[in-house]
Every structure is written in C-alpha cells, then in structure tokens.
Design an enzyme around this catalytic site. Structure first.
Site: not given
Ligand SMILES: NC(=O)c1ccc[n+]([C@@H]2O[C@H](COP(=O)([O-])OP(=O)(O)OC[C@H]3O[C@@H](n4cnc5c(N)ncnc54)[C@H](OP(=O)(O)O)[C@@H]3O)[C@@H](O)[C@H]2O)c1
Length: 292
Positions: A102, A125
């Site tokens: 997500d 990330y």
C-alpha cells in the site's frame, strides 16, 4: 508434480506460504541463509538449476524507516531482484507471484485505492517496491502482483501486534498514532488468498487485505482487548491517541492506505475476513505458540 520455488520463506508471509502452497505441488523453500538474492549471478544460476513452474517471491527489504538510510539495498532487494525473477521466469516459462505494498500510494485519497489508481510513494521503501512492480510488468512475464498492507503474523522478525503485546506487558500508558488509517492484514490470510489465486493463473495487479479499516490506535486497543479476552496479563491501563506529528519517523507514511479488494474478492468468490476476526484468530495461534 508442479515445482514451486518460494523465496523469503522465513518471513511473516513466507512462513505461512510454506503451509498454504504445499497442496499445489513440490515447494522448494529458500531463505537468506541459503541464498542472498542480491547475488545476481547466484540467483540466476539457482533459478535455472531448479527450473520451477511457479516462482513465489515473499522476500523483501521491509524496514520502512531504515530504507531512508539504505536506498541502494532497498532498491537491490525490492526492485532489482523482482526484475531478475521476471526475466528468468519468462525464459523458463514460469509463473511469477510477487507481493507489493500500500506504500506505493501517497494516502491522499479518502476511499479505498483501486489497482488502477495513480501511485505516488512517500519514501524510499515505497519507491523501491513500485520500481519492482514496474520492472516485472515491463518484462511481459506471466506475473501476479499482489499488493497488501499492515501485515502481521505469528512468525517472522516482528510486527505491530508483537510490539504492542511486549509494550502492553511493560508499560501502564501507551501513545499510538490515530491519524493513519489502513487495513491490518494477517499473513496467513494473504498466504491463503495466494494459494487460491495461483491455480487461476491470475495476472496483473491485485489488492488484498483483510476487510474493514482501522487506525494504529484502533488496532492497538483491539490487540489489548482481544489478548485480554484470551487471558493475557497486561500492565497497560491507558492508550492515548496521538497525531503522526507527535511521533516523527524517518520515513513519511500514507495517512490513508485502505486498498480496495473487490477485484480479488471477485476472483476468489469470497470477501476477505474482517481484520478484527483475523486478529482474534492470530492471537489464538500466538498464545498456542507461547507469545503471551
Ligand atoms: N510487513 C508489512 O507490513 C507489509 C505491508 C505491505 C506489503 N508487504 C510486503 O509483503 C511481502 C512480505 O512481507 P513480510 O512482512 O512477510 O516481510 P518480512 O517478514 O520482512 O520477510 C521478508 C523476508 O525476505 C528476506 N530477505 C530480505 N532480503 C533478502 C536477501 N537479500 N536475500 C534473501 N532473503 C532476503 C528476509 O530475510 P531477513 O529476515 O534475513 O532479512 C525475510 O525473511 C513483502 O513483499 C513486503 O514488501 C509487507
């Protein structure tokens, strides 16, 4: 017999996949001790020597904050490795399963993110995971990319549930962020969903989380309530909701990252379990494993 190669077999999702993939064929489970996936030559050689029909990549660099200081390593594991897996899967005619996140979204939406929504990661990330998705799609390999979120499980190095159980034993008062909303998701449910999608040879991007949404504060209070209901003895008396601004972290995180799992539910013919129900089940297993 179908040979499935499972990478990242010791991670939260990887350990659950060892169980759920077993009925699909012969599972060759690989962890870091056997092969550092960033050793490109070794990885390519291993894939050729094994010649699996299905490659399942549950390995990732998942330290969201540390990634801000180690962008090259995050990129190597989360972008370069998936690219190699896709290239080699295509050569071998193998079906590639990859897990994403997500955190490819910026969290500005206020309704569940669709697979087709524009991506805009907030940190290293998320950027590295998005680069991995793109690298896979670019090769044209037969591949399924399953985005999930807020993963916790009984196994693996650590997660929010384990951290809360530890802190709940140590402290009377805890402060937990209330203005980040997502869907806590049990690793076992991800592994079950994947085991049902693989025989369908689903390709492209799919979103899967447990259903429902919660803030980290909601999640923490549910963990304490459910653990107590199972007999856990906790010190914590008070959980205070705080804004993200009161808990600064090296990496920015999306304020809202609920994923729409409708497409996946249609493929599976079932809705995902609600996050609170899965939390309860996980805690039953955690107790049996001696976690509290
Ligand atoms: N955790 C979350 O909240 C979350 C949320 C959304 C999406 N996801 C995605 O879900 C997937 C599974 O996540 P997870 O929570 O199960 O992750 P995890 O528990 O951190 O497991 C990842 C595994 O990958 C291994 N690994 C990392 N670098 C490696 C390397 N160079 N060579 C070989 N193995 C390596 C790790 O080994 P070491 O332990 O030795 O490093 C670990 O066993 C990932 O793709 C992740 O991005 C996770």
């Amino acid at each position: 017999m179908t040979k499935l190669l499972l990478l990242g077999a010791q991670g939260q999702v990887g350990q659950e996949l060892q169980q759920t993939l077993a009925p699909l064929g012969e599972v060759v489970a690989l962890d870091r001790a056997q092969l550092d996936l960033t050793q490109e030559g070794d990885l390519r050689e291993f894939l050729h020597s094994q010649a699996p029909a299905v490659v399942v990549n549950a390995a990732a660099y998942t330290a969201v904050d540390r990634a801000e200081q180690e962008p090259e390593l995050a990129e190597a594991v989360n972008a370069r490795v998936p690219q190699i897996l896709a290239e080699e899967s295509q050569t071998l005619g193998a079906y590639l399963i990859h897990i994403s996140t997500d955190y490819v979204f910026d969290g500005q939406k206020n309704s569940p993110y669709l697979e087709t929504d524009p991506t805009a990661p907030l940190g290293v990330y998320g950027e590295s995971k998005l680069a991995g998705e793109r690298a896979i799609l670019k090769t044209g390999a037969e591949a399924l990319i399953l985005r999930t979120a807020w993963v916790y499980g009984v196994y693996g190095q650590g997660n929010f549930v384990k951290t809360m159980l530890r802190l709940g034993k140590e402290r009377r008062q805890l402060k937990v962020v209330v203005d980040q909303v997502g869907s806590p998701t049990w690793a076992k449910d991800i592994a079950s969903a994947l085991a049902r999608l693989i025989p369908q040879r689903a390709t492209g991007i799919y979103h899967f989380t447990n259903s429902g949404a919660a803030s980290w504060y909601d999640f923490a209070t549910a963990i304490f309530a459910e653990a107590r209901a199972l007999g856990a003895v906790l010190e914590v008396k008070e959980v205070l909701p705080i804004p993200t601004s009161a808990y600064p972290t090296p990496a920015r995180r999306p304020a809202y990252s609920v994923l729409s799992w409708e497409k996946t539910a249609a493929a599976l013919g079932a809705y995902p379990p609600h996050w609170r129900e899965s939390l309860r089940q996980m805690l039953v297993e955690a107790k049996a494993e001696g976690l509290f």
